[in-house]
Write a protein that holds these residues in place. Structure first.
Motif, PDB file in Angstrom:
ATOM      1  N   CYS A 139       2.185   6.683  -8.918  1.00  0.00           N
ATOM      2  CA  CYS A 139       1.849   6.631  -7.559  1.00  0.00           C
ATOM      3  C   CYS A 139       2.918   6.562  -6.721  1.00  0.00           C
ATOM      4  CB  CYS A 139       0.680   5.859  -7.325  1.00  0.00           C
ATOM      5  SG  CYS A 139       1.222   4.068  -7.444  1.00  0.00           S
ATOM      6  N   ALA A 140       2.887   6.598  -5.631  1.00  0.00           N
ATOM      7  CA  ALA A 140       3.879   6.220  -4.503  1.00  0.00           C
ATOM      8  C   ALA A 140       4.349   4.992  -4.385  1.00  0.00           C
ATOM      9  CB  ALA A 140       3.702   6.855  -3.088  1.00  0.00           C
ATOM     10  N   VAL A 141       5.779   4.534  -4.052  1.00  0.00           N
ATOM     11  CA  VAL A 141       6.286   3.462  -3.865  1.00  0.00           C
ATOM     12  C   VAL A 141       5.185   2.684  -2.842  1.00  0.00           C
ATOM     13  CG1 VAL A 141       8.206   2.058  -3.284  1.00  0.00           C
ATOM     14  CG2 VAL A 141       8.532   3.894  -4.834  1.00  0.00           C
ATOM     15  N   GLY A 142       5.134   3.383  -1.813  1.00  0.00           N
ATOM     16  CA  GLY A 142       4.228   2.713  -0.706  1.00  0.00           C
ATOM     17  C   GLY A 142       3.086   2.123  -0.955  1.00  0.00           C
ATOM     18  N   THR A 143       2.514   2.906  -2.201  1.00  0.00           N
ATOM     19  CA  THR A 143       1.002   2.657  -2.660  1.00  0.00           C
ATOM     20  C   THR A 143       1.126   1.308  -3.386  1.00  0.00           C
ATOM     21  OG1 THR A 143       0.373   4.748  -2.753  1.00  0.00           O
ATOM     22  CG2 THR A 143      -0.737   3.386  -4.025  1.00  0.00           C
ATOM     23  N   ILE A 144       2.241   1.133  -4.199  1.00  0.00           N
ATOM     24  CA  ILE A 144       2.381  -0.147  -5.088  1.00  0.00           C
ATOM     25  C   ILE A 144       2.423  -0.999  -3.865  1.00  0.00           C
ATOM     26  CG2 ILE A 144       4.142  -1.296  -6.557  1.00  0.00           C
ATOM     27  CD1 ILE A 144       2.189   0.492  -8.005  1.00  0.00           C
ATOM     28  N   LYS A 145       3.732  -1.058  -3.032  1.00  0.00           N
ATOM     29  CA  LYS A 145       3.693  -1.888  -1.949  1.00  0.00           C
ATOM     30  C   LYS A 145       2.468  -2.578  -1.475  1.00  0.00           C
ATOM     31  CE  LYS A 145       8.504  -1.184  -0.754  1.00  0.00           C
ATOM     32  NZ  LYS A 145       9.323  -0.850   0.172  1.00  0.00           N
ATOM     33  N   SER A 146       1.744  -1.514  -1.035  1.00  0.00           N
ATOM     34  CA  SER A 146       0.402  -1.937  -0.359  1.00  0.00           C
ATOM     35  C   SER A 146      -0.615  -2.556  -1.388  1.00  0.00           C
ATOM     36  CB  SER A 146      -0.251  -0.600   0.022  1.00  0.00           C
ATOM     37  OG  SER A 146      -1.764  -0.754   0.617  1.00  0.00           O
ATOM     38  N   ARG A 147      -0.755  -1.953  -2.529  1.00  0.00           N
ATOM     39  CA  ARG A 147      -1.702  -2.923  -3.530  1.00  0.00           C
ATOM     40  C   ARG A 147      -1.042  -4.252  -3.838  1.00  0.00           C
ATOM     41  NH1 ARG A 147      -2.104   1.923  -8.131  1.00  0.00           N
ATOM     42  NH2 ARG A 147      -3.553   3.396  -6.871  1.00  0.00           N
ATOM     43  N   VAL A 148       0.154  -4.455  -3.945  1.00  0.00           N
ATOM     44  CA  VAL A 148       0.778  -5.884  -4.129  1.00  0.00           C
ATOM     45  C   VAL A 148       0.512  -6.783  -3.033  1.00  0.00           C
ATOM     46  CG1 VAL A 148       2.806  -7.330  -4.444  1.00  0.00           C
ATOM     47  CG2 VAL A 148       2.612  -5.115  -5.865  1.00  0.00           C
ATOM     48  N   ASN A 149       0.669  -6.363  -1.918  1.00  0.00           N
ATOM     49  CA  ASN A 149       0.368  -7.021  -0.601  1.00  0.00           C
ATOM     50  C   ASN A 149      -1.073  -7.454  -0.518  1.00  0.00           C
ATOM     51  OD1 ASN A 149       0.753  -8.246   2.007  1.00  0.00           O
ATOM     52  ND2 ASN A 149      -0.079  -6.667   2.701  1.00  0.00           N
ATOM     53  N   ARG A 150      -2.264  -6.502  -0.927  1.00  0.00           N
ATOM     54  CA  ARG A 150      -3.420  -6.639  -0.742  1.00  0.00           C
ATOM     55  C   ARG A 150      -3.850  -7.653  -1.939  1.00  0.00           C
ATOM     56  NH1 ARG A 150      -4.837  -0.489   0.080  1.00  0.00           N
ATOM     57  NH2 ARG A 150      -4.531  -0.459   2.235  1.00  0.00           N
ATOM     58  N   ALA A 151      -3.236  -7.384  -3.017  1.00  0.00           N
ATOM     59  CA  ALA A 151      -3.568  -8.445  -4.151  1.00  0.00           C
ATOM     60  C   ALA A 151      -3.229  -9.928  -3.917  1.00  0.00           C
ATOM     61  CB  ALA A 151      -2.882  -7.884  -5.429  1.00  0.00           C
ATOM     62  N   ARG A 152      -2.114 -10.044  -3.202  1.00  0.00           N
ATOM     63  CA  ARG A 152      -1.507 -11.190  -2.859  1.00  0.00           C
ATOM     64  C   ARG A 152      -2.381 -12.078  -2.110  1.00  0.00           C
ATOM     65  NH1 ARG A 152       4.692  -9.679  -2.635  1.00  0.00           N
ATOM     66  NH2 ARG A 152       5.316 -10.185  -4.851  1.00  0.00           N
ATOM     67  N   ASN A 153      -2.859 -11.257  -0.770  1.00  0.00           N
ATOM     68  CA  ASN A 153      -3.596 -11.924   0.055  1.00  0.00           C
ATOM     69  C   ASN A 153      -4.969 -12.276  -0.335  1.00  0.00           C
ATOM     70  OD1 ASN A 153      -1.889 -11.655   2.215  1.00  0.00           O
ATOM     71  ND2 ASN A 153      -2.313  -9.419   2.827  1.00  0.00           N
TER      72      ASN A 153
END
Length: 182
Positions: A139-153
């Motif tokens: 997937c796109a890098v932005g998607t990974i960043k978004s998933r990581v951020n949501r997971a942390r929150n």
């Protein structure tokens, strides 16, 4: 294992000289005796490596010397503390809390959606860059960043964390007791 009588006699004949050499290395009769004993045990265990016709005493002295140097390297890292004063100054955090924190984290991770958990574990736990994690997940890098951020929150919400540094690890009471003991 059977040892040839001439080899056994050569070993026994070398023992007083081994002991004297051990004492000269260690400056301690008891340690020298232990060193000689270990030398003979190793020599017997490795007798198949001894080449008949060569100097048995030299072979035994080499074993003793190598054992001494190995022991010396180990002892150099050790701290002499016969009366226990040094050990009394050491304190270790109790290990119950990290186990409980880890169990809570495992439970919380299991509650995350698969994509978020996968992204967080790749980036946060496995040390992959966002780019590498994106390539792995396809997937796109932005998607990974978004998933990581949501997971942390989401993890912070699930674990009811407001200040991660203060809420994970030893509590203030434990830290103050450890400071007082030290």
């Amino acid at each position: 294992m059977t040892i040839d009588a001439s080899v056994r006699d050569s070993m026994l004949k070398a023992t007083p000289n081994l002991r004297a050499f051990g004492i000269s290395l260690t400056n301690n009769v008891d340690r020298a005796d232990d060193l000689v004993q270990e030398t003979l045990v190793r020599a017997i265990a490795n007798i198949h490596r001894f080449q008949p016709g060569t100097n048995m005493q030299a072979w035994l002295f080499t074993i003793l010397r190598n054992l001494f140097h190995s022991e010396y390297r180990k002892r150099r890292r050790e701290v002499e503390d016969a009366d226990g004063k040094y050990a009394a100054t050491l304190s270790v955090q109790p290990d119950q809390m990290p186990h409980l924190d880890f169990a809570d984290l495992q439970t919380a991770l299991a509650l995350l959606p698969h994509e978020q958990r996968e992204a967080l574990l790749l980036v946060g736990a496995s040390g992959f860059s966002y780019e590498q994690a994106a390539e792995i997940c396809g997937c796109a890098v932005g998607t990974i960043k978004s998933r990581v951020n949501r997971a942390r929150n989401r993890l912070a919400d699930i674990m009811h964390l407001t200040d991660v540094e203060e809420e994970l690890g030893p509590d203030r009471l434990t830290l103050s007791v450890m400071a007082a003991v030290a």
